[in-house]
Design a protein around this motif. Sequence first.
Motif, PDB file in Angstrom:
ATOM      1  N   ALA A   1       0.820  -1.209   0.000  1.00 30.74           N
ATOM      2  CA  ALA A   1       0.000   0.000   0.000  1.00 30.74           C
ATOM      3  C   ALA A   1       0.856   1.263   0.000  1.00 30.74           C
ATOM      4  CB  ALA A   1      -0.941  -0.010   1.198  1.00 30.74           C
ATOM      5  N   LEU A   2       1.842   1.316   0.892  1.00 25.35           N
ATOM      6  CA  LEU A   2       2.664   2.524   0.999  1.00 25.35           C
ATOM      7  C   LEU A   2       3.604   2.672  -0.198  1.00 25.35           C
ATOM      8  CD1 LEU A   2       3.565   2.570   4.815  1.00 25.35           C
ATOM      9  CD2 LEU A   2       1.721   3.759   3.603  1.00 25.35           C
ATOM     10  N   ARG A   3       4.122   1.560  -0.689  1.00 27.41           N
ATOM     11  CA  ARG A   3       5.009   1.637  -1.857  1.00 27.41           C
ATOM     12  C   ARG A   3       4.226   2.123  -3.075  1.00 27.41           C
ATOM     13  NH1 ARG A   3       8.524  -3.521  -2.469  1.00 27.41           N
ATOM     14  NH2 ARG A   3       9.591  -2.544  -0.685  1.00 27.41           N
ATOM     15  N   THR A   4       2.991   1.671  -3.222  1.00 28.63           N
ATOM     16  CA  THR A   4       2.154   2.143  -4.330  1.00 28.63           C
ATOM     17  C   THR A   4       1.975   3.652  -4.258  1.00 28.63           C
ATOM     18  OG1 THR A   4       0.956   0.037  -4.439  1.00 28.63           O
ATOM     19  CG2 THR A   4      -0.122   1.958  -5.411  1.00 28.63           C
ATOM     20  N   ALA A   5       1.770   4.180  -3.058  1.00 31.41           N
ATOM     21  CA  ALA A   5       1.607   5.627  -2.888  1.00 31.41           C
ATOM     22  C   ALA A   5       2.877   6.383  -3.252  1.00 31.41           C
ATOM     23  CB  ALA A   5       1.206   5.936  -1.454  1.00 31.41           C
ATOM     24  N   THR A   6       4.028   5.862  -2.854  1.00 28.73           N
ATOM     25  CA  THR A   6       5.285   6.570  -3.127  1.00 28.73           C
ATOM     26  C   THR A   6       5.637   6.567  -4.614  1.00 28.73           C
ATOM     27  OG1 THR A   6       6.677   4.603  -2.783  1.00 28.73           O
ATOM     28  CG2 THR A   6       6.170   5.961  -0.853  1.00 28.73           C
ATOM     29  N   LEU A   7       5.156   5.567  -5.352  1.00 26.37           N
ATOM     30  CA  LEU A   7       5.470   5.457  -6.777  1.00 26.37           C
ATOM     31  C   LEU A   7       4.405   6.070  -7.670  1.00 26.37           C
ATOM     32  CD1 LEU A   7       6.819   1.767  -6.847  1.00 26.37           C
ATOM     33  CD2 LEU A   7       8.145   3.896  -6.796  1.00 26.37           C
ATOM     34  N   ALA A   8       3.334   6.572  -7.081  1.00 24.19           N
ATOM     35  CA  ALA A   8       2.222   7.111  -7.866  1.00 24.19           C
ATOM     36  C   ALA A   8       2.619   8.402  -8.573  1.00 24.19           C
ATOM     37  CB  ALA A   8       1.028   7.377  -6.952  1.00 24.19           C
ATOM     38  N   THR A   9       1.953   8.663  -9.696  1.00 25.32           N
ATOM     39  CA  THR A   9       2.135   9.909 -10.443  1.00 25.32           C
ATOM     40  C   THR A   9       0.763  10.506 -10.726  1.00 25.32           C
ATOM     41  OG1 THR A   9       4.127   9.034 -11.505  1.00 25.32           O
ATOM     42  CG2 THR A   9       3.114  10.984 -12.482  1.00 25.32           C
TER      43      THR A   9
ATOM     44  N   SER B   1      10.876  11.623  -0.156  1.00 23.51           N
ATOM     45  CA  SER B   1      11.213  10.341  -0.772  1.00 23.51           C
ATOM     46  C   SER B   1      11.278   9.280   0.318  1.00 23.51           C
ATOM     47  CB  SER B   1      12.568  10.435  -1.497  1.00 23.51           C
ATOM     48  OG  SER B   1      12.913   9.186  -2.063  1.00 23.51           O
ATOM     49  N   LEU B   2      10.366   8.300   0.258  1.00 22.93           N
ATOM     50  CA  LEU B   2      10.284   7.257   1.276  1.00 22.93           C
ATOM     51  C   LEU B   2      10.549   5.881   0.663  1.00 22.93           C
ATOM     52  CD1 LEU B   2       7.044   8.211   3.273  1.00 22.93           C
ATOM     53  CD2 LEU B   2       9.411   8.845   3.773  1.00 22.93           C
TER      54      LEU B   2
ATOM     55  N   SER C   1      13.181   7.654   5.254  1.00 15.89           N
ATOM     56  CA  SER C   1      13.208   8.846   4.415  1.00 15.89           C
ATOM     57  C   SER C   1      14.622   9.080   3.914  1.00 15.89           C
ATOM     58  CB  SER C   1      12.713  10.066   5.196  1.00 15.89           C
ATOM     59  OG  SER C   1      13.463  10.243   6.384  1.00 15.89           O
ATOM     60  N   GLU C   2      14.727   9.763   2.781  1.00 19.68           N
ATOM     61  CA  GLU C   2      16.034  10.024   2.190  1.00 19.68           C
ATOM     62  C   GLU C   2      16.863  10.932   3.091  1.00 19.68           C
ATOM     63  OE1 GLU C   2      17.098  10.313  -2.411  1.00 19.68           O
ATOM     64  OE2 GLU C   2      16.123  12.111  -1.656  1.00 19.68           O
ATOM     65  N   ILE C   3      16.196  11.912   3.695  1.00 13.67           N
ATOM     66  CA  ILE C   3      16.839  12.780   4.675  1.00 13.67           C
ATOM     67  C   ILE C   3      15.996  12.733   5.950  1.00 13.67           C
ATOM     68  CG2 ILE C   3      17.857  14.290   2.931  1.00 13.67           C
ATOM     69  CD1 ILE C   3      15.617  16.286   3.488  1.00 13.67           C
TER      70      ILE C   3
ATOM     71  N   LEU D   1       2.136   9.687   8.027  1.00 11.30           N
ATOM     72  CA  LEU D   1       1.437   8.416   7.844  1.00 11.30           C
ATOM     73  C   LEU D   1       0.027   8.434   8.420  1.00 11.30           C
ATOM     74  CD1 LEU D   1       4.316   5.844   8.471  1.00 11.30           C
ATOM     75  CD2 LEU D   1       3.520   6.830   6.320  1.00 11.30           C
ATOM     76  N   THR D   2      -0.374   9.537   9.052  1.00 14.74           N
ATOM     77  CA  THR D   2      -1.759   9.675   9.492  1.00 14.74           C
ATOM     78  C   THR D   2      -2.665  10.157   8.366  1.00 14.74           C
ATOM     79  OG1 THR D   2      -1.614  12.004  10.204  1.00 14.74           O
ATOM     80  CG2 THR D   2      -0.939  10.309  11.803  1.00 14.74           C
ATOM     81  N   SER D   3      -2.101  10.609   7.259  1.00 20.38           N
ATOM     82  CA  SER D   3      -2.915  11.134   6.166  1.00 20.38           C
ATOM     83  C   SER D   3      -3.796  10.042   5.585  1.00 20.38           C
ATOM     84  CB  SER D   3      -2.025  11.689   5.049  1.00 20.38           C
ATOM     85  OG  SER D   3      -2.818  11.982   3.900  1.00 20.38           O
ATOM     86  N   PRO D   4      -5.090  10.310   5.403  1.00 21.85           N
ATOM     87  CA  PRO D   4      -5.958   9.323   4.757  1.00 21.85           C
ATOM     88  C   PRO D   4      -5.489   8.910   3.371  1.00 21.85           C
ATOM     89  CG  PRO D   4      -7.282  10.972   5.875  1.00 21.85           C
ATOM     90  CD  PRO D   4      -5.850  11.464   5.933  1.00 21.85           C
TER      91      PRO D   4
END
Length: 510
Positions: A123-131, A141-142, A156-158, A167-170
């Motif tokens: 789920a989280l990886r899908t969100a990070t790769l979304a465009t 960048s996570l 995180s990168e930094i 991560l509380t964001s819906p």
Amino acid sequence: MRHLKPWPWMALALSMTALTGCFDASDESQQKATADADTKGRISVAMLLPPRSALTPLSDDAFKLSRWSVGETLVVLNDEGNLAPALATQWEQVTPTDWRFTLRDGVTFHDGSVLDADVVVNALRTATLATPKPRILDGVSLTIRADGDHAVMVSSEIADPLLAQRLTSPQLTILAQSAYADNGVISPVNAGSGPFVLTQLTGTSSATLERYDGYWGQKARAPGADISFVPDGIARASALRTGLADIVEAIPVSQAPVIDSQRIHEVPMPRTNTLYLNADRGVMKDPAMRAAVREAINRKQIVDNVYEKRADIAEGLLGPALPWAAKLRQPVANPTAPAKPNGVTITLATFTDRTELPEVAVYLAQQLTDAGFTVKQDVREYSQIESDALSGQFDAFILSRATVLDSGDPIAYMYSDFACAGSFNIAQLCQPEIDKALEEAAALPAGPERQKAIMKAENIILASDAAIPMLHERVIQGESARVRGVIRDPRERLLIDANTYIMDDTEVAQ
């Protein structure tokens, strides 16, 4: 699954809009009686905005999943804005860039599958790769990996002091693997983990929720909920008066006086009505022209006449919902001197979905005309105007904007709207000093120093005159006499939960 007869929203909207004194009360009573018979014990909800992206969690539709208690995140924010457990029961910052989240045992999704680390990673990886990325991940960048079967590492990168708050964001709702199709489509139908299961979405007109008896926490008191999307504000208010709806989002200010005062509740919102000016092209590229607009606006006139004093005049981007903001705000130094418009033509745009905004546009157009501008208006439904606004097609755009919607911290909103790389930069603003100020604030942990840095960034943004805050809204939420346990949430993340229910006739009579 039981299919319910759709509510007569369109007929109601048309009849109330054209109301001339010949309204047939017997027809209205019959409609209510039919609705009561079909929906005993179920919660009826009239929502303001229809889904924009078929309820994909990667869009603003995610807030509907949260408000209906359908989807859940790893962690949530409590009333004080601090982290609280949800699908994760523990979290710790292992290194400056690594956070570990321990998952809750015994969680099943609405399709019967089990929560584990692989599901969260997906789920989280899908969100990070979304465009485009979900707004909460702008500038971030996570990477996510499983740490055994019952924990995940989010890195995180930094160093990101607010990573857990993000991560509380819906928009980072965790759905079952079955929600994610190979073609990139994400559907939350039968795929959430909350006390209510989304069983049906009918386009942009309605949605059906049922109680999920396999929920890991307290079971829902109500058997389900019937959601209808009703952009027409008069129709929403009428639905509350006639008993067609138990809960109504955003009753227009103009309708409040004709509703029983016990049925309406003002909720102070971290939401600012702002005029965005196109700093990249056209007339408003000139800072002196933007300053002329700033000087022309009469905020009090708008608050008094459009909002009937049910709003607060804005001194900055952040309003009374963040009490510390006013205490730390400093005057803008050396504001740009205004130019003389001399009849130059500008296009002022907004949308109809929030009932007050077209009227705000009328007042603004008159104020700007009095200042020497020639004003053309463009007012449409939000779904029809959003892409034009984001691509910079207008000189000025009126937007009602939530300022701490995602992480409980305004930096995400400020980055999204005012950073060069911001995904919601309607003002087309790009100034290195703003980016630098936002980066400095984002690097600080939650607390007084971060708040001071946030206000420094606000000051620089205000100095650009690319965003002119006009007022801070209070939402008017409607609740029928028979509903209990409705949530009045300033962050607009919660509306119904397991404790929301409809009283029986005996309870109502008492």
